[in-house]
Design a protein around this motif. Sequence first.
Motif, PDB file in Angstrom:
ATOM      1  N   GLU A   1       2.551   1.924   7.471  1.00  0.00           N
ATOM      2  CA  GLU A   1       2.897   2.993   6.526  1.00  0.00           C
ATOM      3  C   GLU A   1       1.775   3.243   5.519  1.00  0.00           C
ATOM      4  O   GLU A   1       1.511   4.377   5.176  1.00  0.00           O
ATOM      5  CB  GLU A   1       4.184   2.632   5.787  1.00  0.00           C
ATOM      6  CG  GLU A   1       5.409   2.650   6.680  1.00  0.00           C
ATOM      7  CD  GLU A   1       6.631   2.074   5.977  1.00  0.00           C
ATOM      8  OE1 GLU A   1       6.517   1.656   4.813  1.00  0.00           O
ATOM      9  OE2 GLU A   1       7.699   2.050   6.624  1.00  0.00           O
ATOM     10  N   THR A   2       1.124   2.174   5.056  1.00  0.00           N
ATOM     11  CA  THR A   2       0.086   2.323   4.030  1.00  0.00           C
ATOM     12  C   THR A   2      -1.304   2.515   4.627  1.00  0.00           C
ATOM     13  O   THR A   2      -2.212   2.927   3.918  1.00  0.00           O
ATOM     14  CB  THR A   2       0.050   1.091   3.108  1.00  0.00           C
ATOM     15  OG1 THR A   2      -0.264  -0.066   3.869  1.00  0.00           O
ATOM     16  CG2 THR A   2       1.363   0.917   2.389  1.00  0.00           C
ATOM     17  N   GLY A   3      -1.470   2.222   5.901  1.00  0.00           N
ATOM     18  CA  GLY A   3      -2.769   2.349   6.537  1.00  0.00           C
ATOM     19  C   GLY A   3      -3.682   1.165   6.302  1.00  0.00           C
ATOM     20  O   GLY A   3      -4.853   1.197   6.644  1.00  0.00           O
ATOM     21  N   ASP A   4      -3.170   0.093   5.684  1.00  0.00           N
ATOM     22  CA  ASP A   4      -3.965  -1.129   5.448  1.00  0.00           C
ATOM     23  C   ASP A   4      -4.100  -1.927   6.715  1.00  0.00           C
ATOM     24  O   ASP A   4      -3.385  -1.737   7.686  1.00  0.00           O
ATOM     25  CB  ASP A   4      -3.294  -2.022   4.384  1.00  0.00           C
ATOM     26  CG  ASP A   4      -3.300  -1.361   3.023  1.00  0.00           C
ATOM     27  OD1 ASP A   4      -4.112  -0.444   2.827  1.00  0.00           O
ATOM     28  OD2 ASP A   4      -2.472  -1.764   2.187  1.00  0.00           O
ATOM     29  N   ARG A   5      -5.006  -2.865   6.673  1.00  0.00           N
ATOM     30  CA  ARG A   5      -5.156  -3.802   7.790  1.00  0.00           C
ATOM     31  C   ARG A   5      -5.036  -5.186   7.304  1.00  0.00           C
ATOM     32  O   ARG A   5      -5.350  -5.687   6.399  1.00  0.00           O
ATOM     33  CB  ARG A   5      -6.485  -3.606   8.483  1.00  0.00           C
ATOM     34  CG  ARG A   5      -6.422  -2.380   9.335  1.00  0.00           C
ATOM     35  CD  ARG A   5      -7.517  -2.409  10.361  1.00  0.00           C
ATOM     36  NE  ARG A   5      -7.191  -1.371  11.292  1.00  0.00           N
ATOM     37  CZ  ARG A   5      -7.349  -1.485  12.560  1.00  0.00           C
ATOM     38  NH1 ARG A   5      -7.817  -2.568  13.058  1.00  0.00           N
ATOM     39  NH2 ARG A   5      -7.051  -0.513  13.357  1.00  0.00           N
TER      40      ARG A   5
ATOM     41  N   ARG B   1       5.700  -6.901   8.149  1.00  0.00           N
ATOM     42  CA  ARG B   1       4.319  -6.741   7.703  1.00  0.00           C
ATOM     43  C   ARG B   1       3.606  -5.622   8.472  1.00  0.00           C
ATOM     44  O   ARG B   1       2.866  -4.832   7.906  1.00  0.00           O
ATOM     45  CB  ARG B   1       3.581  -8.058   7.869  1.00  0.00           C
ATOM     46  CG  ARG B   1       2.186  -8.022   7.346  1.00  0.00           C
ATOM     47  CD  ARG B   1       1.552  -9.382   7.468  1.00  0.00           C
ATOM     48  NE  ARG B   1       0.135  -9.285   7.246  1.00  0.00           N
ATOM     49  CZ  ARG B   1      -0.533  -9.977   6.339  1.00  0.00           C
ATOM     50  NH1 ARG B   1       0.108 -10.843   5.596  1.00  0.00           N
ATOM     51  NH2 ARG B   1      -1.814  -9.821   6.201  1.00  0.00           N
ATOM     52  N   ARG B   2       3.823  -5.568   9.792  1.00  0.00           N
ATOM     53  CA  ARG B   2       3.218  -4.502  10.600  1.00  0.00           C
ATOM     54  C   ARG B   2       3.711  -3.134  10.161  1.00  0.00           C
ATOM     55  O   ARG B   2       2.936  -2.190  10.055  1.00  0.00           O
ATOM     56  CB  ARG B   2       3.543  -4.713  12.077  1.00  0.00           C
ATOM     57  CG  ARG B   2       2.721  -5.771  12.709  1.00  0.00           C
ATOM     58  CD  ARG B   2       2.958  -5.818  14.209  1.00  0.00           C
ATOM     59  NE  ARG B   2       2.563  -7.112  14.718  1.00  0.00           N
ATOM     60  CZ  ARG B   2       3.333  -7.920  15.422  1.00  0.00           C
ATOM     61  NH1 ARG B   2       4.542  -7.559  15.745  1.00  0.00           N
ATOM     62  NH2 ARG B   2       2.886  -9.088  15.823  1.00  0.00           N
ATOM     63  N   ASN B   3       5.012  -3.027   9.919  1.00  0.00           N
ATOM     64  CA  ASN B   3       5.567  -1.744   9.478  1.00  0.00           C
ATOM     65  C   ASN B   3       4.997  -1.343   8.122  1.00  0.00           C
ATOM     66  O   ASN B   3       4.663  -0.184   7.902  1.00  0.00           O
ATOM     67  CB  ASN B   3       7.092  -1.809   9.413  1.00  0.00           C
ATOM     68  CG  ASN B   3       7.708  -1.871  10.791  1.00  0.00           C
ATOM     69  OD1 ASN B   3       7.088  -1.485  11.773  1.00  0.00           O
ATOM     70  ND2 ASN B   3       8.928  -2.362  10.864  1.00  0.00           N
ATOM     71  N   LYS B   4       4.862  -2.302   7.218  1.00  0.00           N
ATOM     72  CA  LYS B   4       4.326  -2.020   5.891  1.00  0.00           C
ATOM     73  C   LYS B   4       2.866  -1.590   5.987  1.00  0.00           C
ATOM     74  O   LYS B   4       2.451  -0.611   5.378  1.00  0.00           O
ATOM     75  CB  LYS B   4       4.440  -3.264   5.008  1.00  0.00           C
ATOM     76  CG  LYS B   4       3.930  -3.069   3.605  1.00  0.00           C
ATOM     77  CD  LYS B   4       4.057  -4.358   2.819  1.00  0.00           C
ATOM     78  CE  LYS B   4       3.428  -4.197   1.456  1.00  0.00           C
ATOM     79  NZ  LYS B   4       3.389  -5.462   0.738  1.00  0.00           N
ATOM     80  N   ASN B   5       2.068  -2.313   6.785  1.00  0.00           N
ATOM     81  CA  ASN B   5       0.658  -1.963   6.959  1.00  0.00           C
ATOM     82  C   ASN B   5       0.498  -0.635   7.673  1.00  0.00           C
ATOM     83  O   ASN B   5      -0.428   0.121   7.382  1.00  0.00           O
ATOM     84  CB  ASN B   5      -0.086  -3.051   7.720  1.00  0.00           C
ATOM     85  CG  ASN B   5      -0.274  -4.304   6.879  1.00  0.00           C
ATOM     86  OD1 ASN B   5      -0.119  -4.282   5.678  1.00  0.00           O
ATOM     87  ND2 ASN B   5      -0.573  -5.392   7.549  1.00  0.00           N
TER      88      ASN B   5
END
Length: 70
Positions: free
Chosen positions: A66-70, A60-64
């Motif tokens: 990459e996308t810049g989401d929080r 989840r951290r890696n995905k967030n």
Amino acid sequence: MTRFTDSPYERMMTRRPEGGKETSRPSSLPPSHPCYGCGNYGQPCVGFCHRQLTAWLRERRNKNHETGDR
């Protein structure tokens, strides 16, 4: 060996603990066991697998990240 104080606790604290290695670690698990390789093996389970949770959080951290989401 010279003691710094006359306290009986000083002598007790310089002794090795009784039991040694055989009591400090749980026995090894076979590779077919679901907890094999888990870093929390030997500690009580709380109803979910810590290994799966940490993998999910890492993903989840890696995905967030990459996308810049929080």
